[in-house]
Design a protein around this motif. Structure first.
Motif, PDB file in Angstrom:
ATOM      1  N   TYR A  79      36.781   4.075   2.403  1.00  0.00           N
ATOM      2  CA  TYR A  79      36.495   2.655   2.177  1.00  0.00           C
ATOM      3  C   TYR A  79      36.281   2.404   0.695  1.00  0.00           C
ATOM      4  O   TYR A  79      35.404   3.005   0.074  1.00  0.00           O
ATOM      5  N   HIS A  80      37.086   1.512   0.160  1.00  0.00           N
ATOM      6  CA  HIS A  80      36.915   1.084  -1.226  1.00  0.00           C
ATOM      7  C   HIS A  80      36.695  -0.418  -1.209  1.00  0.00           C
ATOM      8  O   HIS A  80      37.574  -1.175  -0.782  1.00  0.00           O
ATOM      9  N   PRO A  81      35.507  -0.895  -1.627  1.00  0.00           N
ATOM     10  CA  PRO A  81      35.214  -2.332  -1.545  1.00  0.00           C
ATOM     11  C   PRO A  81      36.174  -3.164  -2.382  1.00  0.00           C
ATOM     12  O   PRO A  81      36.585  -2.762  -3.467  1.00  0.00           O
ATOM     13  N   ARG A  82      36.507  -4.320  -1.858  1.00  0.00           N
ATOM     14  CA  ARG A  82      37.388  -5.228  -2.584  1.00  0.00           C
ATOM     15  C   ARG A  82      36.667  -5.774  -3.816  1.00  0.00           C
ATOM     16  O   ARG A  82      35.438  -5.792  -3.854  1.00  0.00           O
ATOM     17  N   PRO A  83      37.434  -6.254  -4.797  1.00  0.00           N
ATOM     18  CA  PRO A  83      36.803  -6.743  -6.040  1.00  0.00           C
ATOM     19  C   PRO A  83      35.745  -7.812  -5.808  1.00  0.00           C
ATOM     20  O   PRO A  83      34.692  -7.794  -6.437  1.00  0.00           O
ATOM     21  N   PHE A  84      36.019  -8.734  -4.870  1.00  0.00           N
ATOM     22  CA  PHE A  84      35.078  -9.832  -4.646  1.00  0.00           C
ATOM     23  C   PHE A  84      33.802  -9.383  -3.933  1.00  0.00           C
ATOM     24  O   PHE A  84      32.821 -10.118  -3.889  1.00  0.00           O
ATOM     25  N   VAL A  85      33.816  -8.156  -3.368  1.00  0.00           N
ATOM     26  CA  VAL A  85      32.621  -7.599  -2.736  1.00  0.00           C
ATOM     27  C   VAL A  85      31.715  -6.984  -3.799  1.00  0.00           C
ATOM     28  O   VAL A  85      30.489  -7.141  -3.761  1.00  0.00           O
ATOM     29  N   ALA A  86      32.341  -6.294  -4.738  1.00  0.00           N
ATOM     30  CA  ALA A  86      31.573  -5.545  -5.737  1.00  0.00           C
ATOM     31  C   ALA A  86      31.292  -6.319  -7.017  1.00  0.00           C
ATOM     32  O   ALA A  86      30.381  -5.960  -7.765  1.00  0.00           O
ATOM     33  N   HIS A  87      32.082  -7.377  -7.284  1.00  0.00           N
ATOM     34  CA  HIS A  87      31.957  -8.071  -8.565  1.00  0.00           C
ATOM     35  C   HIS A  87      32.085  -9.580  -8.372  1.00  0.00           C
ATOM     36  O   HIS A  87      32.535 -10.054  -7.331  1.00  0.00           O
ATOM     37  N   HIS A  88      31.737 -10.284  -9.415  1.00  0.00           N
ATOM     38  CA  HIS A  88      32.011 -11.721  -9.452  1.00  0.00           C
ATOM     39  C   HIS A  88      33.447 -11.886  -9.947  1.00  0.00           C
ATOM     40  O   HIS A  88      33.793 -11.443 -11.046  1.00  0.00           O
ATOM     41  N   VAL A  89      34.276 -12.518  -9.124  1.00  0.00           N
ATOM     42  CA  VAL A  89      35.691 -12.648  -9.464  1.00  0.00           C
ATOM     43  C   VAL A  89      36.154 -14.083  -9.222  1.00  0.00           C
ATOM     44  O   VAL A  89      35.463 -14.883  -8.593  1.00  0.00           O
ATOM     45  N   HIS A  90      37.362 -14.378  -9.710  1.00  0.00           N
ATOM     46  CA  HIS A  90      38.030 -15.633  -9.370  1.00  0.00           C
ATOM     47  C   HIS A  90      38.809 -15.379  -8.078  1.00  0.00           C
ATOM     48  O   HIS A  90      39.944 -14.904  -8.107  1.00  0.00           O
ATOM     49  N   LYS A  91      38.198 -15.681  -6.944  1.00  0.00           N
ATOM     50  CA  LYS A  91      38.827 -15.427  -5.634  1.00  0.00           C
ATOM     51  C   LYS A  91      39.524 -16.697  -5.174  1.00  0.00           C
ATOM     52  O   LYS A  91      38.883 -17.696  -4.871  1.00  0.00           O
ATOM     53  N   LEU A  92      40.858 -16.651  -5.125  1.00  0.00           N
ATOM     54  CA  LEU A  92      41.636 -17.847  -4.844  1.00  0.00           C
ATOM     55  C   LEU A  92      42.108 -17.945  -3.399  1.00  0.00           C
ATOM     56  O   LEU A  92      42.592 -19.006  -2.989  1.00  0.00           O
ATOM     57  N   VAL A  93      41.999 -16.847  -2.641  1.00  0.00           N
ATOM     58  CA  VAL A  93      42.417 -16.871  -1.234  1.00  0.00           C
ATOM     59  C   VAL A  93      41.325 -16.233  -0.377  1.00  0.00           C
ATOM     60  O   VAL A  93      40.628 -15.312  -0.827  1.00  0.00           O
ATOM     61  N   PRO A  94      41.166 -16.698   0.862  1.00  0.00           N
ATOM     62  CA  PRO A  94      40.185 -16.058   1.747  1.00  0.00           C
ATOM     63  C   PRO A  94      40.680 -14.685   2.179  1.00  0.00           C
ATOM     64  O   PRO A  94      41.891 -14.475   2.343  1.00  0.00           O
TER      65      PRO A  94
END
Length: 196
Positions: A79-94
């Motif tokens: 398991y490798h957490p997605r960027p939006f799980v581990a960091h503050h990111v510009h998440k454009l899609v659910p």
């Protein structure tokens, strides 16, 4: 390094509405474009290049299926957490917070791209460019790291190479699929003649 590269690509999001919409469209359209492309190779491309283009379509499907199956196993054991799980990111899609390594979307597009390249099929460089843009879009929209996409590139290249290398072993399966298709096609033609 993985996160630094991610920041550079994802950091571009939010500055241009046009680019954001394009990247979201590119990222979300993958399943539809893949289906349309495979249909093109099977039905339309076949008229131009003969039976060889249908082999290419089947090899691309085999490569994708094998790589996706391997990815299911990877996700089960790592398991490798997605960027939006581990960091503050510009998440454009659910997206679900499942494992990010490796990218299913990138597997699909690069399995097709590698198969076309290895089979020296017309339009191979356009498809490779499209696959690369899709890979970048998955990072841009904030759901994958660059290494997730690179992992997909390596995995799909390996499966595409193996499928083509062992194509003689796959010939009975290919012929079976051809026979099934021809029987369905013949059945449809007979029905059309009956109801004329």
């Amino acid at each position: 390094m993985n996160y630094e590269l991610f920041q550079q690509i994802n950091g571009l999001a939010g500055h241009s509405s046009l680019l954001d919409h394009f990247m979201v469209f590119l990222s979300n359209s993958v399943p539809y474009v893949v289906v349309l492309l495979l249909f093109y190779l099977w039905f339309i491309g076949n008229k131009q290049k003969g039976i060889e283009i249908r082999y290419t379509a089947l090899y691309a499907v085999f490569s994708s299926a094998i790589a996706l199956f391997i990815n299911v196993i990877i996700h089960m054991v790592y398991y490798h957490p997605r960027p939006f799980v581990a960091h503050h990111v510009h998440k454009l899609v659910p997206h679900a917070a499942d494992s990010s390594f490796v990218s299913d979307h990138a597997i699909l597009v690069f399995a097709i791209a590698w198969t076309l390249l290895l089979r020296n099929t017309r339009g191979k460089y356009i498809i490779l460019l499209w696959a690369t843009m899709v890979g970048l879009s998955r990072v841009y929209v904030g759901v994958h790291y660059p290494f997730d996409v690179i992992g997909s590139i390596v995995l799909s290249f390996a499966t595409s190479s193996l499928v083509i290398y062992f194509s003689n072993k796959l010939e009975p399966l290919v012929q079976l699929l051809f026979r099934i298709y021809h029987r369905i096609n013949k059945f449809e033609k007979n029905n059309k003649e009956i109801y004329r």
